[in-house]
Design a protein around this motif. Sequence first.
Motif, mmCIF file in Angstrom:
data_model
loop_
_atom_site.group_PDB
_atom_site.id
_atom_site.type_symbol
_atom_site.label_atom_id
_atom_site.label_comp_id
_atom_site.label_asym_id
_atom_site.label_seq_id
_atom_site.Cartn_x
_atom_site.Cartn_y
_atom_site.Cartn_z
ATOM 1 N N GLY A 130 -6.487 8.028 -1.848
ATOM 2 C CA GLY A 130 -5.597 8.626 -0.860
ATOM 3 C C GLY A 130 -5.865 10.103 -0.685
ATOM 4 O O GLY A 130 -5.970 10.604 0.441
ATOM 5 N N GLY A 159 -2.790 12.501 6.529
ATOM 6 C CA GLY A 159 -2.157 11.402 5.809
ATOM 7 C C GLY A 159 -0.893 10.924 6.497
ATOM 8 O O GLY A 159 -0.640 9.713 6.616
ATOM 9 N N LEU A 163 -0.132 7.321 8.169
ATOM 10 C CA LEU A 163 1.031 6.551 7.729
ATOM 11 C C LEU A 163 1.873 6.093 8.919
ATOM 12 O O LEU A 163 2.206 4.900 9.043
ATOM 13 C CB LEU A 163 1.883 7.406 6.787
ATOM 14 C CG LEU A 163 3.258 6.847 6.415
ATOM 15 C CD1 LEU A 163 3.114 5.624 5.516
ATOM 16 C CD2 LEU A 163 4.118 7.915 5.744
ATOM 17 N N TRP A 330 -5.663 2.349 4.885
ATOM 18 C CA TRP A 330 -4.190 2.308 4.942
ATOM 19 C C TRP A 330 -3.725 0.923 5.433
ATOM 20 O O TRP A 330 -2.761 0.387 4.923
ATOM 21 C CB TRP A 330 -3.679 3.401 5.891
ATOM 22 C CG TRP A 330 -3.231 4.701 5.279
ATOM 23 C CD1 TRP A 330 -2.055 5.347 5.531
ATOM 24 C CD2 TRP A 330 -3.940 5.549 4.356
ATOM 25 N NE1 TRP A 330 -1.992 6.534 4.827
ATOM 26 C CE2 TRP A 330 -3.126 6.684 4.095
ATOM 27 C CE3 TRP A 330 -5.171 5.468 3.725
ATOM 28 C CZ2 TRP A 330 -3.520 7.716 3.238
ATOM 29 C CZ3 TRP A 330 -5.569 6.491 2.868
ATOM 30 C CH2 TRP A 330 -4.753 7.590 2.630
ATOM 31 N N SER A 334 -3.436 -2.252 2.285
ATOM 32 C CA SER A 334 -1.994 -2.548 2.270
ATOM 33 C C SER A 334 -1.744 -4.014 2.597
ATOM 34 O O SER A 334 -0.851 -4.650 2.024
ATOM 35 C CB SER A 334 -1.258 -1.650 3.273
ATOM 36 O OG SER A 334 -1.371 -0.290 2.924
ATOM 37 N N LEU A 370 1.539 1.561 1.607
ATOM 38 C CA LEU A 370 1.265 2.663 2.527
ATOM 39 C C LEU A 370 1.812 3.979 1.976
ATOM 40 O O LEU A 370 1.137 5.017 2.008
ATOM 41 C CB LEU A 370 1.929 2.390 3.883
ATOM 42 C CG LEU A 370 1.143 1.623 4.951
ATOM 43 C CD1 LEU A 370 2.024 1.444 6.185
ATOM 44 C CD2 LEU A 370 -0.129 2.364 5.314
ATOM 45 N N LEU A 373 -0.312 5.200 -0.944
ATOM 46 C CA LEU A 373 -1.567 5.826 -0.512
ATOM 47 C C LEU A 373 -1.347 7.225 0.054
ATOM 48 O O LEU A 373 -2.281 8.036 0.049
ATOM 49 C CB LEU A 373 -2.248 4.963 0.562
ATOM 50 C CG LEU A 373 -2.991 3.710 0.107
ATOM 51 C CD1 LEU A 373 -3.322 2.842 1.319
ATOM 52 C CD2 LEU A 373 -4.262 4.068 -0.648
ATOM 53 N N THR A 374 -0.138 7.495 0.538
ATOM 54 C CA THR A 374 0.093 8.744 1.272
ATOM 55 C C THR A 374 0.722 9.843 0.428
ATOM 56 O O THR A 374 0.186 10.956 0.338
ATOM 57 C CB THR A 374 0.981 8.473 2.504
ATOM 58 O OG1 THR A 374 0.407 7.430 3.291
ATOM 59 C CG2 THR A 374 1.116 9.726 3.353
#
Length: 455
Positions: A130, A159, A163, A330, A334, A370, A373-374
């Motif tokens: 990420g 990011g 998202l 993403w 996911s 998600l 990852l962000t």
Amino acid sequence: MTPMADTTGHPTASGAPSGNGDNSGSDINADGNTAPRKASWRHIGPGIVVAATGVGAGDLVATLIAGSNFGYTLLWAAVLGCLVKISLAEAAGRWHLATGRTLFDGWASLGRWTTWFFLVYVVVWGFVYGAAAMSSSALPLQALFPDVMDLEWWAIACGLVGLVFVWFNRYAVFEKVMTVLVGVMFAVTVYLAVRVTPNLPDALAGLLPVLPDEKDSVLNTLGLIGGVGGTITLAAYGYWVNAKGWTGPGWMKVMRLDNRVAYATTGVFVVAMLFVGAELLHSANVAIASGDKGLVQLGDILEAEYGSATATFFLIGFFATSFTSLIGVWHGVSLMFADFVARHRGQDRATGEEVASGARERSWPFRAYLLWLTFPPMVLLFQGQPFRLVILYGVLGAAFLPFLALTLVWLLNSPRTPAAWRNGRLSNGMLVAAALLFLVLCVKQVWDQPWSEFF
């Protein structure tokens, strides 16, 4: 029903009984889904997504460095790398279509060890990736707009945009945006390849399998072969195939065409950047840094050589390359995580139809990953990457492709796959070769880690 030969070495069924009414150009699968009788360019989609996601800034830099160090000598290795990845992605897509089950459902049938490997992988890998993806997308933006804000804030903005985009859009919109960004990538890389005026006779000679006369040339060559076009995104390909609405064997010909287009596109990106490395860097004996910052250096070199317009055009392509990898992961990883959670919340089987329905994209595990990852990786943007975590990330990343190749060989030669869709000789040969290649690279990656400092 007459079988048709396929490049995987496997006979392909032509489809199910023909449908009635308006579906004159389609067949009806055994599960009731409509599928086209012939593979058509208008169906292409998941392949574009996997090509865009799999080719990141790091892949382009690695190819540039190969061109700068060895000229056109390793062009054959870049092409071979595309063929290896075609076989892996085709096998993942074939599993989804032939069995109606998702890849994680197949892994789960091999034992609990696959579950633990996947869980540790997506948690550790996702946390470090990420930060890397956001930083990679931010670098060209900071180069284009140097006085707007610092790199870390550009990275956070990338990011958050990724998202919001994936959170509120389903696969159809995601695919369209990825296609536009791939068009930008394609235009930039081909323009640069033409701009540097490649030496075509030398390039053709580079298709002959010759190793550079240097130390560690075998490992460097294997690294270039293995580094072309994606890791976990190869496994995500089957999920994107289902998300597109392809859920039965009748889509097999379409999937195979789509997959070949994906890696033909990847091949164009890689060969074009190798041309740039060979002509712009190798001939002038110019070295660039490994990693994403090497592309910023290349932008400076292009500006000095061809002017600011070319450099700006390149930086736009650099952003498209990095941001497609960001939103591709993403979405795709996911989707895999949501399937993993659904499989282990009591569902006996995870099916492609559920992915096709869009239910996975609306589920809380999809959105939870998600967020994973962000937001947590933003800490790494300001504090640097923890040493031990980076080592684990490298080892897990190196282990994933051997895991994918070996489990696909296992699944597609077992009764879990309908007999008509099991591996042929060519497919088995390519997957076994891929497994051996990635095992060698995995061992090298593990060996090269500074374990003495880890403990």
